[in-house]
Scaffold this motif. Structure first.
Motif, PDB file in Angstrom:
ATOM      1  N   ALA A   1       0.665  -1.244   0.073  1.00  0.00           N
ATOM      2  CA  ALA A   1       0.134   0.014  -0.230  1.00  0.00           C
ATOM      3  C   ALA A   1       0.667   1.239   0.024  1.00  0.00           C
ATOM      4  CB  ALA A   1      -1.030   0.017   1.444  1.00  0.00           C
ATOM      5  N   PHE A   2       2.066   1.181   0.498  1.00  0.00           N
ATOM      6  CA  PHE A   2       3.060   2.235   0.573  1.00  0.00           C
ATOM      7  C   PHE A   2       3.547   2.605  -0.742  1.00  0.00           C
ATOM      8  CE2 PHE A   2       2.745   0.993   5.036  1.00  0.00           C
ATOM      9  CZ  PHE A   2       2.478   2.456   5.660  1.00  0.00           C
ATOM     10  N   MET A   3       3.548   1.977  -1.695  1.00  0.00           N
ATOM     11  CA  MET A   3       3.740   2.218  -3.032  1.00  0.00           C
ATOM     12  C   MET A   3       2.848   3.348  -3.738  1.00  0.00           C
ATOM     13  SD  MET A   3       4.938  -1.561  -4.400  1.00  0.00           S
ATOM     14  CE  MET A   3       4.132  -1.409  -5.801  1.00  0.00           C
ATOM     15  N   LEU A   4       1.751   3.489  -2.800  1.00  0.00           N
ATOM     16  CA  LEU A   4       0.848   4.523  -3.741  1.00  0.00           C
ATOM     17  C   LEU A   4       1.615   5.777  -3.211  1.00  0.00           C
ATOM     18  CD1 LEU A   4      -2.482   3.314  -2.196  1.00  0.00           C
ATOM     19  CD2 LEU A   4      -1.949   3.469  -4.568  1.00  0.00           C
ATOM     20  N   MET A   5       2.530   6.297  -2.315  1.00  0.00           N
ATOM     21  CA  MET A   5       3.261   7.043  -2.085  1.00  0.00           C
ATOM     22  C   MET A   5       3.756   7.965  -3.171  1.00  0.00           C
ATOM     23  SD  MET A   5       4.576   6.479   2.013  1.00  0.00           S
ATOM     24  CE  MET A   5       6.123   7.244   1.593  1.00  0.00           C
ATOM     25  N   ALA A   6       3.964   6.939  -4.187  1.00  0.00           N
ATOM     26  CA  ALA A   6       4.877   7.293  -5.281  1.00  0.00           C
ATOM     27  C   ALA A   6       3.948   8.225  -6.309  1.00  0.00           C
ATOM     28  CB  ALA A   6       5.385   6.373  -6.092  1.00  0.00           C
TER      29      ALA A   6
END
Length: 109
Positions: free
Chosen positions: A100-105
């Motif tokens: 889910a933290f890949m959404l930060m990109a």
């Protein structure tokens, strides 16, 4: 402002431990929640810093432009949403929560 920065650094210095824990135990809910808590702590202290600087503009060399402040707030709230999403995913299958933290990109103005 110094104490807010110290609080922010507390969460930042905790992040390597939380990352290591997720790397060592990716399938456990507590490790994922600890990582998410560290990220949320960093985001909340960043919001605190922005608010403090808005209320005390004399602490900045030059005031933060409204557009920059709003864009920064949007990015921080995006991170907080990502944290919530990661915890919800971790409740279903902790191994996939950090994805889910890949959404930060892509979150940003």
């Amino acid at each position: 402002l110094i104490w807010i920065n110290i609080a922010s650094l507390l969460f930042a210095s905790f992040l390597p431990f939380a990352s290591s824990l997720v790397g060592e135990y990716p399938g456990l809910l507590p490790s994922q929640c600890l990582y998410a808590a560290a990220m949320a702590g960093m985001a909340l202290t960043a919001l605190w810093q922005l608010r403090h600087l808005r209320l005390h503009p004399e602490l900045c060399h030059s005031p933060i432009p409204a557009g920059v402040r709003k864009a920064t707030e949007m990015r921080i709230f995006g991170l907080l949403g990502t944290v919530v999403l990661a915890v919800l995913i971790a409740m279903l299958d902790p191994r996939f929560a950090t994805m889910a933290f890949m959404l930060m990109a892509v979150i940003g103005p």
